[in-house]
Write an enzyme that holds these catalytic residues in place. Sequence first.
Site, PDB file in Angstrom:
ATOM      1  N   GLN A 130       0.874  -1.184   0.000  1.00  0.00           N
ATOM      2  CA  GLN A 130       0.000   0.000   0.000  1.00  0.00           C
ATOM      3  C   GLN A 130       0.908   1.230   0.000  1.00  0.00           C
ATOM      4  O   GLN A 130       1.162   1.833   1.037  1.00  0.00           O
ATOM      5  CB  GLN A 130      -0.925  -0.017   1.218  1.00  0.00           C
ATOM      6  N   GLY A 137     -12.222   3.156   0.454  1.00  0.00           N
ATOM      7  CA  GLY A 137     -11.159   2.182   0.280  1.00  0.00           C
ATOM      8  C   GLY A 137     -10.044   2.658  -0.627  1.00  0.00           C
ATOM      9  O   GLY A 137     -10.091   3.746  -1.213  1.00  0.00           O
ATOM     10  N   HIS A 138      -9.031   1.811  -0.775  1.00  0.00           N
ATOM     11  CA  HIS A 138      -7.846   2.186  -1.555  1.00  0.00           C
ATOM     12  C   HIS A 138      -8.162   2.275  -3.057  1.00  0.00           C
ATOM     13  O   HIS A 138      -9.021   1.570  -3.573  1.00  0.00           O
ATOM     14  CB  HIS A 138      -6.684   1.228  -1.295  1.00  0.00           C
ATOM     15  N   ASN A 139      -7.451   3.198  -3.721  1.00  0.00           N
ATOM     16  CA  ASN A 139      -7.563   3.400  -5.164  1.00  0.00           C
ATOM     17  C   ASN A 139      -8.929   3.913  -5.614  1.00  0.00           C
ATOM     18  O   ASN A 139      -9.244   3.881  -6.809  1.00  0.00           O
ATOM     19  CB  ASN A 139      -7.231   2.121  -5.941  1.00  0.00           C
TER      20      ASN A 139
END
Length: 332
Positions: A192, A233-235
């Site tokens: 990450q 969340g990520h991205n």
Amino acid sequence: MKVSAIAKILGGRVKGDDSIEIESIASFDSATKTDIAFCEGTTCKSTPTKAGCVIATIDSGFESAPAIIFVDKPKFSFAIIANELRNKTKPTSGIHSNSIISDSAVIHTSVSVGSFCTIEAGAKIGAGTTLMPGSYVGADVTIGENCLVYPNVTVGEKCVIGDDVVLYSGVVIGTDGFGYVRDGERIIKFPQIGKVVIGNRVEIGANSCVDRGALSDTEIGDDTKIDNQVQVGHNVSIGRRVLIAAHAGISGSVVIEDDVVIGGKAGLGDHVTIKQGAVLGGGSGVYPGKIVPAGFWAGSPIQQIREFKKKEALIRSLSKHNKEIRTLLSKF
């Protein structure tokens, strides 16, 4: 702020005493002589108020205030002035002696840093920004001008915050995303290493979390407003002027285009795309990979609102139909 100055900001016309000094905002009913209030439509025409100034439309018929500013959209104009008055009451600049500041951090002289804050190496904080007590700014973070960071906010390393951003208490920007890979019985964490990039005039409510990207960045566009206790969340890529209500959960790699509205407790699976102008009702559930066009949507799995209402009406009628069927069967 004088009424004349307020009228200039709003582009409105003053009737009455434009030299009155306004100190704060208030509701129409509770306002005092140093407050400004607003009146929508003709609802306040015959209602008394003690406000020093009232924002109203020219056709409202309202006349019972020492000063009236006539505009086209009183509520919107009131919000503009509320923010202007808030900006005038910021804490004085300076760094509290209890805070820990890296020698390589670049902090504008007009910044206010409260007690027990930590600002790591390479961080940059722009003019007029306020960090309230207990906030943490990681290494190489950039925070723009005139931001307001409430107590106990965390901004992780390398994240970028634009101008005029508000982060409420408990917000976490740039924690690791929930990314893992599996090989049989073994589960290991996926890197990450991206960051979070937040545009201008964004607001993020208390105890919300925005995860950093895995290999690319998580992005939030200008003028987007996120309520309390929202998970991003990520991205994830969130466009401009998006509104997200409390308890929504947005999985990784979701794309939310401009001018989308997401109701409370909505859940979005990974790699979903919400197209520009879509409105998702509270509690909506969007399965992974789905593309949601513009329009009004509700339910789980998500469906167009008219279909959702038809199904809800059918479900409510089942008990009645069940009795009718039983009555018919009893005749045979």
